[in-house]
Design a protein around this motif. Structure first.
Motif, PDB file in Angstrom:
ATOM      1  N   GLN A 131      91.992  80.449  80.357  1.00  0.00           N
ATOM      2  CA  GLN A 131      92.640  78.942  81.182  1.00  0.00           C
ATOM      3  C   GLN A 131      93.161  77.464  81.258  1.00  0.00           C
ATOM      4  N   MET A 132      94.483  78.657  81.686  1.00  0.00           N
ATOM      5  CA  MET A 132      95.450  77.223  80.946  1.00  0.00           C
ATOM      6  C   MET A 132      95.886  76.227  81.672  1.00  0.00           C
ATOM      7  N   ALA A 133      96.421  75.773  80.519  1.00  0.00           N
ATOM      8  CA  ALA A 133      96.510  74.038  80.639  1.00  0.00           C
ATOM      9  C   ALA A 133      96.712  73.684  81.914  1.00  0.00           C
ATOM     10  N   ASP A 134      97.062  74.352  82.771  1.00  0.00           N
ATOM     11  CA  ASP A 134      97.131  73.123  84.423  1.00  0.00           C
ATOM     12  C   ASP A 134      95.565  73.349  84.888  1.00  0.00           C
ATOM     13  N   GLY A 135      94.570  74.157  84.308  1.00  0.00           N
ATOM     14  CA  GLY A 135      93.957  74.453  84.981  1.00  0.00           C
ATOM     15  C   GLY A 135      93.558  75.635  85.408  1.00  0.00           C
ATOM     16  N   ILE A 136      94.490  76.569  85.797  1.00  0.00           N
ATOM     17  CA  ILE A 136      94.265  77.697  86.351  1.00  0.00           C
ATOM     18  C   ILE A 136      94.104  79.204  85.417  1.00  0.00           C
ATOM     19  N   TYR A 137      93.666  79.843  86.106  1.00  0.00           N
ATOM     20  CA  TYR A 137      92.861  80.518  85.203  1.00  0.00           C
ATOM     21  C   TYR A 137      93.515  81.902  85.483  1.00  0.00           C
ATOM     22  N   TYR A 138      94.558  82.835  84.563  1.00  0.00           N
ATOM     23  CA  TYR A 138      95.455  83.646  84.888  1.00  0.00           C
ATOM     24  C   TYR A 138      94.725  84.992  83.961  1.00  0.00           C
ATOM     25  N   ALA A 139      94.998  86.032  84.733  1.00  0.00           N
ATOM     26  CA  ALA A 139      94.592  86.803  84.173  1.00  0.00           C
ATOM     27  C   ALA A 139      95.934  87.809  84.330  1.00  0.00           C
ATOM     28  N   PRO A 140      96.488  88.839  83.260  1.00  0.00           N
ATOM     29  CA  PRO A 140      97.701  90.230  83.162  1.00  0.00           C
ATOM     30  C   PRO A 140      96.773  91.142  83.415  1.00  0.00           C
ATOM     31  N   ILE A 141      97.149  92.741  84.620  1.00  0.00           N
ATOM     32  CA  ILE A 141      96.316  93.768  84.399  1.00  0.00           C
ATOM     33  C   ILE A 141      97.451  94.673  84.715  1.00  0.00           C
ATOM     34  N   ILE A 165      94.879  83.324  88.739  1.00  0.00           N
ATOM     35  CA  ILE A 165      96.035  84.186  88.969  1.00  0.00           C
ATOM     36  C   ILE A 165      95.089  85.350  88.756  1.00  0.00           C
ATOM     37  N   ILE A 166      95.893  86.692  88.817  1.00  0.00           N
ATOM     38  CA  ILE A 166      95.420  87.888  88.345  1.00  0.00           C
ATOM     39  C   ILE A 166      96.666  88.889  88.964  1.00  0.00           C
ATOM     40  N   TYR A 167      97.996  88.995  87.791  1.00  0.00           N
ATOM     41  CA  TYR A 167      99.173  89.730  87.610  1.00  0.00           C
ATOM     42  C   TYR A 167      98.839  91.304  87.356  1.00  0.00           C
ATOM     43  N   ASP A 168      99.543  92.258  88.421  1.00  0.00           N
ATOM     44  CA  ASP A 168      99.865  93.479  87.773  1.00  0.00           C
ATOM     45  C   ASP A 168     100.677  93.081  86.927  1.00  0.00           C
ATOM     46  N   THR A 169     101.351  93.868  85.680  1.00  0.00           N
ATOM     47  CA  THR A 169     102.434  93.577  85.279  1.00  0.00           C
ATOM     48  C   THR A 169     103.420  94.497  85.785  1.00  0.00           C
ATOM     49  N   LYS A 170     102.674  95.882  85.881  1.00  0.00           N
ATOM     50  CA  LYS A 170     103.296  97.369  85.908  1.00  0.00           C
ATOM     51  C   LYS A 170     103.574  97.167  87.800  1.00  0.00           C
ATOM     52  N   ARG A 171     103.387  97.009  88.480  1.00  0.00           N
ATOM     53  CA  ARG A 171     103.770  96.672  89.722  1.00  0.00           C
ATOM     54  C   ARG A 171     104.353  95.480  90.162  1.00  0.00           C
ATOM     55  N   LYS A 172     104.554  94.452  89.405  1.00  0.00           N
ATOM     56  CA  LYS A 172     105.090  93.161  89.232  1.00  0.00           C
ATOM     57  C   LYS A 172     104.700  92.175  91.006  1.00  0.00           C
ATOM     58  N   TYR A 173     103.475  92.055  90.729  1.00  0.00           N
ATOM     59  CA  TYR A 173     103.169  91.520  92.038  1.00  0.00           C
ATOM     60  C   TYR A 173     101.596  91.137  91.321  1.00  0.00           C
ATOM     61  N   GLY A 174     101.417  89.773  92.103  1.00  0.00           N
ATOM     62  CA  GLY A 174     100.120  89.198  91.904  1.00  0.00           C
ATOM     63  C   GLY A 174      99.453  88.559  93.059  1.00  0.00           C
ATOM     64  N   LEU A 175      98.026  87.997  92.839  1.00  0.00           N
ATOM     65  CA  LEU A 175      97.311  87.494  93.584  1.00  0.00           C
ATOM     66  C   LEU A 175      96.891  85.786  92.985  1.00  0.00           C
ATOM     67  N   PHE A 176      97.183  85.105  93.601  1.00  0.00           N
ATOM     68  CA  PHE A 176      96.669  84.041  93.864  1.00  0.00           C
ATOM     69  C   PHE A 176      95.637  82.892  94.382  1.00  0.00           C
ATOM     70  N   TYR A 177      94.983  82.226  94.176  1.00  0.00           N
ATOM     71  CA  TYR A 177      93.592  81.697  94.534  1.00  0.00           C
ATOM     72  C   TYR A 177      93.669  80.354  94.294  1.00  0.00           C
ATOM     73  N   ASP A 178      94.401  79.606  95.564  1.00  0.00           N
ATOM     74  CA  ASP A 178      93.673  77.682  95.464  1.00  0.00           C
ATOM     75  C   ASP A 178      92.797  77.003  95.785  1.00  0.00           C
ATOM     76  N   LEU A 179      91.813  77.834  96.118  1.00  0.00           N
ATOM     77  CA  LEU A 179      90.482  77.510  96.231  1.00  0.00           C
ATOM     78  C   LEU A 179      90.626  77.356  97.542  1.00  0.00           C
ATOM     79  N   GLU A 180      91.220  77.666  98.634  1.00  0.00           N
ATOM     80  CA  GLU A 180      91.320  78.328  99.738  1.00  0.00           C
ATOM     81  C   GLU A 180      91.065  79.733 100.239  1.00  0.00           C
TER      82      GLU A 180
END
Lengths: 417, 258
Positions: B136-146, B170-185
């Motif tokens: 959990q980051m300070a701004d409340g977002i949960y972050y996971a690199p994969i 946020i789930i971020y694929d560090t190998k393929r350099k893109y991720g997914l962000f869910y903003d509650l919607e």
């Protein structure tokens, strides 16, 4: 503050770990109200260094206990550190772990403090708070406390996905030896009560839309293996009976890990019966997924499972007159009985042979364990056999295979380094 | 032997299939343009992705074996493996050229190959459902690199959206350099180019000052739990490693403090 909660978690996770149930499947709870979590097929989020799945946060509410069961680490007379979670602490841990994707949900058990109802009431309070105040839809496995009132059990069933109550020892005699205060009758009563309620709620849901779920993932139980001298036959007959009588989803077999100097049981430091445990699970699978009757595998002339070969192979060698099986014509039930052929491969064979007679190279690619299966099957390119198959030869042949996982020495001896 | 060179997209692969029928060629080796090395004897054809052609192939394929089974071909495509591309190509052609039910003829080499590839990509998808660890980051977002073996983000988006409906992640694929962000919607695709500290190969964890106050305690508690739920008398590292291969340890909170 943070040190205290860490200490409590260490004590109460340690005390809960001898319950081996880990399943988180069958819940089918959907996250419809923008709450937290859902449950369906079950996920193992990690594995401990003993190779066991970690799916749920498995904790005791407290390890204080009024009982003195010889096999239990939390027994009254044992000199261990005691602790208890508050309702809020248990809820916060579950939510915090779940939000970080550490777990599928909560497995909540407890030592019996004061009395059954008092303990059960606390457990229910935790799951109720999770479901109602925190909109938590993750998986909850709740222990049934023997002797708790039907009202509390009914309430618990409305919030839990699975409930379980442990037989502890496979037979009444074994239980009486190590835990004279307990009996199997006490286990059967709540198992039966919850089972009836499950059936009632299911019937209701056919008539009333949105009838509440009641223990949707069913009930399970656990037996400790190797603390008392039951034979494999006694163990599995007992398991079979409970599967039938109470429609249990799972029976768990937990190899006894010596935790006491009590002379009635194996001494501290002796090896837990891991291989035996494995053979019992294999038998359990044969009964539930392979269409075997327990009496075919274990009976008076074979009261114990073989150590060196698995029970399916063992059955095939004892009943060699059913083999070889022609995979291109045999019915599905018989395909399932071929050593080295699992449910997945049996289904593939069943579908693929509609397109032509199958050869050995195709069978191998489907993933059957060829080294075992080859002795028991005929396929399109099998050469003619002059003699009937000889079970002794087959067994020796399989055991001598370099890559065989069955060796002649029991594998429950751990390496020193 | 004909060599078809496509652009490495799923649309391109389906277009290639269309064109084998268009040009009436059978014996085709498929290459994606990144990996193609011209050979001497090959007859090379460059396939230009064409939405109309690929849509026709996909529709016909779905019509023939149903949406769910057709989806398996796409799952296999996410392996990003050259050999797997060839299997998809052969499999779809085999289904078109055969009678009903051919997709479950497990005696056929491309059917069993697709089945096996589907299993491995799905296994990786399942592993990501299990092994993703949010901080959990300070701004409340949960972050996971994969760093998954295969490109499985498209296969897990729905799962995480349903499960973590009430938290931003946020789930971020560090190998393929893109991720997914869910903003509650909604879930949207994102790419970072600024955050050096989350690039592959460097420290996978966010520095403390970016984290929520409680994050460290939960990480420690999870470690405490992981250690105490283990039974040392049953130690079995071989089994442990089979279930949790070392390449995943980098991102596992329970391995962070050990």
């Amino acid at each position: 503050m943070s040190d205290r909660i860490r200490e409590k978690l260490s004590i109460l996770a340690d005390a809960a770990k001898y319950d081996v149930s880990c399943s988180s499947s069958g819940g089918n709870r959907k996250n419809t109200d923008k709450g937290l979590g859902d449950s369906s097929n079950g996920i193992c989020h990690t594995y401990t260094e003993d190779g066991r799945c970690v799916s749920l946060l498995k904790i005791l509410l407290t390890n204080h206990c009024i009982y003195d069961c010889a096999f239990c680490v939390s027994r009254r007379s044992n000199d261990v550190q005691r602790a208890a979670f508050t309702v809020e602490e248990a809820v916060d841990l579950t939510m915090g772990f779940y939000r970080r994707n550490y777990i599928e949900g909560l497995f909540l058990s407890s030592g019996i403090f004061k009395d059954a109802d008092f303990t059960m009431e606390r457990l229910v309070r935790i799951v109720k708070k999770l479901r109602l105040e925190h909109k938590f839809n993750g998986y909850i496995h709740l222990k049934t406390i023997p002797g708790a009132s039907p009202e509390l059990l009914t309430e618990a069933g409305l919030y839990a996905d699975r409930m379980s109550i442990n037989l502890e020892m496979p037979t009444e005699a074994g239980l009486k030896l190590l835990a004279p205060e307990k009996s199997h009758e006490e286990v059967k009563k709540p198992l039966g009560f919850i089972q009836n309620s499950i059936v009632q709620y299911k019937d209701e849901s056919k008539i009333i839309k949105r009838a509440p779920k009641f223990v949707p993932a069913g009930q399970s139980t656990q037996m400790v293996i190797g603390a008392t001298p039951e034979s494999d036959m006694e163990i599995m007959y007992s398991a079979n009976q409970y599967y039938k009588d109470f429609d249990l989803k799972r029976v768990y077999y937990s190899g006894y890990i010596p935790i006491s100097y009590d002379t009635r049981m194996p001494v501290i430091g002796s090896q837990p019966p891991l291989l035996r445990e494995n053979r019992l699970y294999q038998t359990d699978w044969l009964m539930r997924f392979y269409g075997f009757d327990v009496k075919e595998i274990l009976n008076l002339s074979n009261p114990n499972l073989d150590v060196d070969i698995d029970p399916k192979l063992s059955w095939a060698l004892r009943n060699i007159e059913h083999f070889p099986v022609d995979v291109n014509t045999a019915d599905y039930k018989m395909l399932l009985r071929i050593p080295g052929v699992g449910v997945g491969s049996a289904k593939k064979i069943w579908q693929a042979r509609k397109f032509g007679r199958l050869r050995s190279d195709q069978l191998r690619k489907m993933g059957i364990a060829w080294n075992r299966a080859k002795h028991f099957i005929r396929c399109a390119d099998s050469v003619m056999m002059l003699n009937d198959p000889n079970p002794f030869q087959i067994k020796n042949d399989i055991l001598s295979q370099g890559d065989s996982k069955y060796t002649k020495v029991a594998q429950n001896q751990l390496a020193l380094f | 032997m004909n060599a078809f060179v496509f652009d490495g997209t799923f649309e391109g692969l389906l277009t290639s299939i269309f064109e084998t029928y268009e040009f009436k060629v059978k014996d085709v080796r498929l290459f994606d343009n990144l990996r193609y090395q011209p050979g001497l004897i090959d007859e090379t054809h460059e396939v230009i992705s064409d939405k109309a052609k690929s849509d026709r192939v996909w529709k016909a394929f779905v019509k023939k074996i149903g949406k769910q089974k057709a989806q398996n071909a796409y799952t296999v495509f996410l392996s990003e493996d050259a050999e797997a591309f060839q299997h998809i190509f052969d499999f779809i052609r085999y289904v078109f050229d055969s009678g009903e039910g051919a997709e479950s003829n497990f005696g056929n080499p491309s059917v069993i190959a697709i089945h096996k590839w589907e299993r491995s990509v799905s296994r990786e998808r399942h592993r990501m459902k299990a092994f993703i660890r949010f901080e959990q980051m300070a701004d409340g977002i949960y972050y996971a690199p994969i760093e998954p073996d295969f490109n499985v983000l498209p296969l897990i988006a729905g799962f995480f959206k349903n499960r973590y409906a009430d938290q931003q992640w946020i789930i971020y694929d560090t190998k393929r350099k893109y991720g997914l962000f869910y903003d509650l919607e909604n879930v949207t695709e994102i790419a970072f180019d600024f955050a050096e500290n989350i690039e592959s190969g460097t420290t996978p964890y966010l520095s403390k000052n970016l984290l929520d106050d409680k994050q460290e305690l939960y990480g420690l508690l999870w470690n405490d739990y992981f250690r105490n739920t283990n039974i040392p008398a049953r130690k079995n590292m071989k089994l442990h490693l089979r279930h949790v291969p070392k390449r995943y340890w980098k991102y596992l909170t329970e391995k962070k403090h050990n």
